[in-house]
Write a protein that holds these residues in place. Structure first.
Motif, PDB file in Angstrom:
ATOM      1  N   HIS A  50      -1.488  26.028  61.236  1.00 55.58           N
ATOM      2  CA  HIS A  50      -0.377  25.866  60.302  1.00 55.58           C
ATOM      3  C   HIS A  50       0.098  27.191  59.717  1.00 55.58           C
ATOM      4  O   HIS A  50       0.967  27.226  58.845  1.00 55.58           O
ATOM      5  CB  HIS A  50      -0.764  24.907  59.181  1.00 55.58           C
ATOM      6  CG  HIS A  50      -0.832  23.478  59.624  1.00 55.58           C
ATOM      7  ND1 HIS A  50      -1.954  22.938  60.196  1.00 55.58           N
ATOM      8  CD2 HIS A  50       0.106  22.495  59.622  1.00 55.58           C
ATOM      9  CE1 HIS A  50      -1.714  21.670  60.507  1.00 55.58           C
ATOM     10  NE2 HIS A  50      -0.466  21.381  60.178  1.00 55.58           N
ATOM     11  N   LEU A  80      14.939  10.192  65.091  1.00 56.40           N
ATOM     12  CA  LEU A  80      13.792   9.432  64.579  1.00 56.40           C
ATOM     13  C   LEU A  80      13.884   7.962  64.962  1.00 56.40           C
ATOM     14  O   LEU A  80      12.863   7.283  65.116  1.00 56.40           O
ATOM     15  CB  LEU A  80      13.709   9.579  63.059  1.00 56.40           C
ATOM     16  CG  LEU A  80      13.300  10.981  62.552  1.00 56.40           C
ATOM     17  CD1 LEU A  80      13.513  11.084  61.048  1.00 56.40           C
ATOM     18  CD2 LEU A  80      11.845  11.260  62.906  1.00 56.40           C
ATOM     19  N   LYS A  91       9.628   7.108  69.054  1.00 53.79           N
ATOM     20  CA  LYS A  91       8.660   6.370  68.245  1.00 53.79           C
ATOM     21  C   LYS A  91       7.210   6.625  68.659  1.00 53.79           C
ATOM     22  O   LYS A  91       6.294   6.499  67.854  1.00 53.79           O
ATOM     23  CB  LYS A  91       8.933   4.866  68.333  1.00 53.79           C
ATOM     24  CG  LYS A  91      10.307   4.434  67.850  1.00 53.79           C
ATOM     25  CD  LYS A  91      10.426   4.528  66.347  1.00 53.79           C
ATOM     26  CE  LYS A  91      11.711   3.886  65.846  1.00 53.79           C
ATOM     27  NZ  LYS A  91      11.840   3.991  64.380  1.00 53.79           N
ATOM     28  N   LYS A 101       4.025   8.907  70.673  1.00 53.92           N
ATOM     29  CA  LYS A 101       3.604  10.299  70.813  1.00 53.92           C
ATOM     30  C   LYS A 101       4.044  10.896  72.143  1.00 53.92           C
ATOM     31  O   LYS A 101       4.473  12.055  72.198  1.00 53.92           O
ATOM     32  CB  LYS A 101       2.085  10.409  70.679  1.00 53.92           C
ATOM     33  CG  LYS A 101       1.578  11.842  70.783  1.00 53.92           C
ATOM     34  CD  LYS A 101       0.088  11.947  70.549  1.00 53.92           C
ATOM     35  CE  LYS A 101      -0.379  13.397  70.640  1.00 53.92           C
ATOM     36  NZ  LYS A 101      -1.831  13.545  70.381  1.00 53.92           N
ATOM     37  N   ASP A 124       0.351  21.175  66.321  1.00 55.72           N
ATOM     38  CA  ASP A 124       0.018  19.996  65.504  1.00 55.72           C
ATOM     39  C   ASP A 124      -0.280  18.775  66.391  1.00 55.72           C
ATOM     40  O   ASP A 124      -1.226  18.028  66.134  1.00 55.72           O
ATOM     41  CB  ASP A 124       1.163  19.664  64.546  1.00 55.72           C
ATOM     42  CG  ASP A 124       1.208  20.600  63.353  1.00 55.72           C
ATOM     43  OD1 ASP A 124       0.200  21.270  63.098  1.00 55.72           O
ATOM     44  OD2 ASP A 124       2.255  20.656  62.682  1.00 55.72           O
ATOM     45  N   VAL A 149      -2.294  15.571  64.953  1.00 57.49           N
ATOM     46  CA  VAL A 149      -1.538  15.224  63.750  1.00 57.49           C
ATOM     47  C   VAL A 149      -0.566  14.109  64.128  1.00 57.49           C
ATOM     48  O   VAL A 149      -0.072  14.049  65.254  1.00 57.49           O
ATOM     49  CB  VAL A 149      -0.763  16.443  63.215  1.00 57.49           C
ATOM     50  CG1 VAL A 149       0.083  16.075  62.004  1.00 57.49           C
ATOM     51  CG2 VAL A 149      -1.723  17.580  62.869  1.00 57.49           C
ATOM     52  N   ASN A 150      -0.307  13.203  63.190  1.00 56.72           N
ATOM     53  CA  ASN A 150       0.594  12.085  63.449  1.00 56.72           C
ATOM     54  C   ASN A 150       1.916  12.578  64.033  1.00 56.72           C
ATOM     55  O   ASN A 150       2.606  13.409  63.436  1.00 56.72           O
ATOM     56  CB  ASN A 150       0.855  11.322  62.145  1.00 56.72           C
ATOM     57  CG  ASN A 150       1.762  10.127  62.339  1.00 56.72           C
ATOM     58  OD1 ASN A 150       2.972  10.272  62.411  1.00 56.72           O
ATOM     59  ND2 ASN A 150       1.174   8.947  62.427  1.00 56.72           N
ATOM     60  N   THR A 168       4.897  11.259  64.571  1.00 57.25           N
ATOM     61  CA  THR A 168       6.134  11.005  63.824  1.00 57.25           C
ATOM     62  C   THR A 168       6.294  11.996  62.678  1.00 57.25           C
ATOM     63  O   THR A 168       7.396  12.496  62.422  1.00 57.25           O
ATOM     64  CB  THR A 168       6.160   9.567  63.289  1.00 57.25           C
ATOM     65  OG1 THR A 168       6.080   8.650  64.386  1.00 57.25           O
ATOM     66  CG2 THR A 168       7.440   9.298  62.512  1.00 57.25           C
ATOM     67  N   LEU A 169       5.174  12.301  62.007  1.00 58.73           N
ATOM     68  CA  LEU A 169       5.225  13.283  60.917  1.00 58.73           C
ATOM     69  C   LEU A 169       5.573  14.677  61.445  1.00 58.73           C
ATOM     70  O   LEU A 169       6.303  15.427  60.794  1.00 58.73           O
ATOM     71  CB  LEU A 169       3.877  13.316  60.174  1.00 58.73           C
ATOM     72  CG  LEU A 169       3.504  12.064  59.386  1.00 58.73           C
ATOM     73  CD1 LEU A 169       2.139  12.232  58.733  1.00 58.73           C
ATOM     74  CD2 LEU A 169       4.561  11.754  58.324  1.00 58.73           C
ATOM     75  N   VAL A 170       5.048  15.011  62.618  1.00 58.40           N
ATOM     76  CA  VAL A 170       5.361  16.301  63.239  1.00 58.40           C
ATOM     77  C   VAL A 170       6.850  16.393  63.543  1.00 58.40           C
ATOM     78  O   VAL A 170       7.498  17.413  63.271  1.00 58.40           O
ATOM     79  CB  VAL A 170       4.542  16.495  64.541  1.00 58.40           C
ATOM     80  CG1 VAL A 170       5.009  17.752  65.286  1.00 58.40           C
ATOM     81  CG2 VAL A 170       3.056  16.598  64.232  1.00 58.40           C
ATOM     82  N   GLU A 223       9.302  14.621  62.131  1.00 54.13           N
ATOM     83  CA  GLU A 223      10.042  14.648  60.865  1.00 54.13           C
ATOM     84  C   GLU A 223      10.047  16.055  60.270  1.00 54.13           C
ATOM     85  O   GLU A 223      11.081  16.542  59.788  1.00 54.13           O
ATOM     86  CB  GLU A 223       9.422  13.665  59.869  1.00 54.13           C
ATOM     87  CG  GLU A 223       9.696  12.208  60.193  1.00 54.13           C
ATOM     88  CD  GLU A 223       9.011  11.274  59.218  1.00 54.13           C
ATOM     89  OE1 GLU A 223       8.153  11.754  58.434  1.00 54.13           O
ATOM     90  OE2 GLU A 223       9.320  10.067  59.238  1.00 54.13           O
ATOM     91  N   LYS A 224       8.886  16.711  60.295  1.00 53.86           N
ATOM     92  CA  LYS A 224       8.775  18.064  59.745  1.00 53.86           C
ATOM     93  C   LYS A 224       9.680  19.033  60.507  1.00 53.86           C
ATOM     94  O   LYS A 224      10.382  19.839  59.902  1.00 53.86           O
ATOM     95  CB  LYS A 224       7.318  18.536  59.821  1.00 53.86           C
ATOM     96  CG  LYS A 224       7.103  19.951  59.308  1.00 53.86           C
ATOM     97  CD  LYS A 224       5.651  20.366  59.456  1.00 53.86           C
ATOM     98  CE  LYS A 224       5.448  21.818  59.015  1.00 53.86           C
ATOM     99  NZ  LYS A 224       4.039  22.252  59.203  1.00 53.86           N
TER     100      LYS A 224
END
Length: 278
Positions: A71, A199, A203, A205, A247, A252-253, A255-257, A259-260
């Motif tokens: 990170h 998004l 949906k 990975k 990530d 790491v999730n 969807t969160l990756v 979104e970030k």
């Protein structure tokens, strides 16, 4: 990342790790920027990984040190890069940062694309390399060694990489290509709606990974045909893509990756039109 084509290099570094005889300076030469970046990060993590008890070319990807490096906020690892040129004052600032005592016994600094250094910056770095400290390791990377000062080369252990990133093969997934194209077009008109569009479609990975792999190769291929202004945008996207892939590799999730990534591109107001070329 598969580094099998550089097995000899890895064996040499593994022996160095096991015998605790790390060089004070490494010069990594590789034509594939993404591959070189991943190799360097893997080497750094192998040095700092809390679970690397056997001192292999290995990182667990889950300890605090590995996660912090992925990170970009590990306290004893410094990275210096520039979209244009690396200047003397940036080297001076780096020296000042490195003067602070390390938390875990070693400090590592990585200067990326040292071909971009001004003459003054290169001379300032040279003075630093001439008086190495036991707890500081320098990693310099470049594509073209002929553009590097011979005096800097002579003070480094060279690592010549021949492998290439698996992501260099452009995905044939027409759906992903279509999504990226539509995302860029919508982003130029209504950035927030473009994010919602992506998004809403990505949906799982596997699809998100394909999205970032495609962006990775597109950014790499865009350098040769771009203006200086575009190169700034390309570099910013490439950095964010590298972080996203790291990530995802660290589980790491997804969807969160995603979104970030979308949010930071929007926040930094990056122009993405170069992605529509070719």
């Amino acid at each position: 990342m598969n580094f099998s084509k550089d097995e000899i290099v890895i064996k040499s570094l593994t022996n160095t790790l096991k015998t605790n005889k790390l060089s004070h300076a490494y010069l990594v030469i590789g034509e594939d920027s993404l591959y070189s970046d991943e190799f360097i990060l893997s080497f750094v993590k192998a040095i700092f990984c809390l679970e690397n008890k056997n001192k292999e070319f290995f990182s667990c990807e889950s300890c605090n040190n590995c996660r912090s490096i992925n990170h970009g906020n590990y306290v004893d690892f410094y990275k210096l890069t520039s979209d244009t040129s690396i200047k003397k004052d940036e080297i001076q600032t780096l020296k000042s940062d490195l003067s602070i005592k390390s938390f875990y016994g070693k400090k590592i600094y990585w200067i990326k694309d040292i071909e971009k250094m001004t003459e003054q910056a290169a001379n300032s770095l040279l003075k630093f390399l001439e008086e190495p400290e036991d707890d500081i390791i320098a990693i310099l990377s470049c594509k073209n060694i002929s553009a590097v000062l011979p005096t800097i080369i002579s003070r480094c252990q060279q690592i010549k990489l021949v492998g290439q990133s698996e992501d260099r093969e452009v995905t044939e997934n027409e759906e992903i290509i279509k999504i990226v194209s539509e995302y860029v077009k919508r982003y130029s008109r209504k950035p927030h709606m473009a994010n919602i569009y992506v998004l809403g479609l990505l949906k799982v990975k596997e699809d998100i990974l394909e999205f970032f792999k495609y962006l990775s190769i597109k950014t790499t291929n865009s350098y040769s045909e771009s203006s200086q202004h575009d190169i700034v945008n390309i570099s910013k996207v490439q950095e964010k893509v590298l972080l996203a892939l790291a990530d995802l590799n660290a589980n790491v999730n997804a969807t969160l990756v995603l979104e970030k990534f979308l949010f930071t591109v929007l926040l930094d107001k990056i122009n993405l039109e170069f992605l529509l070329r070719g």
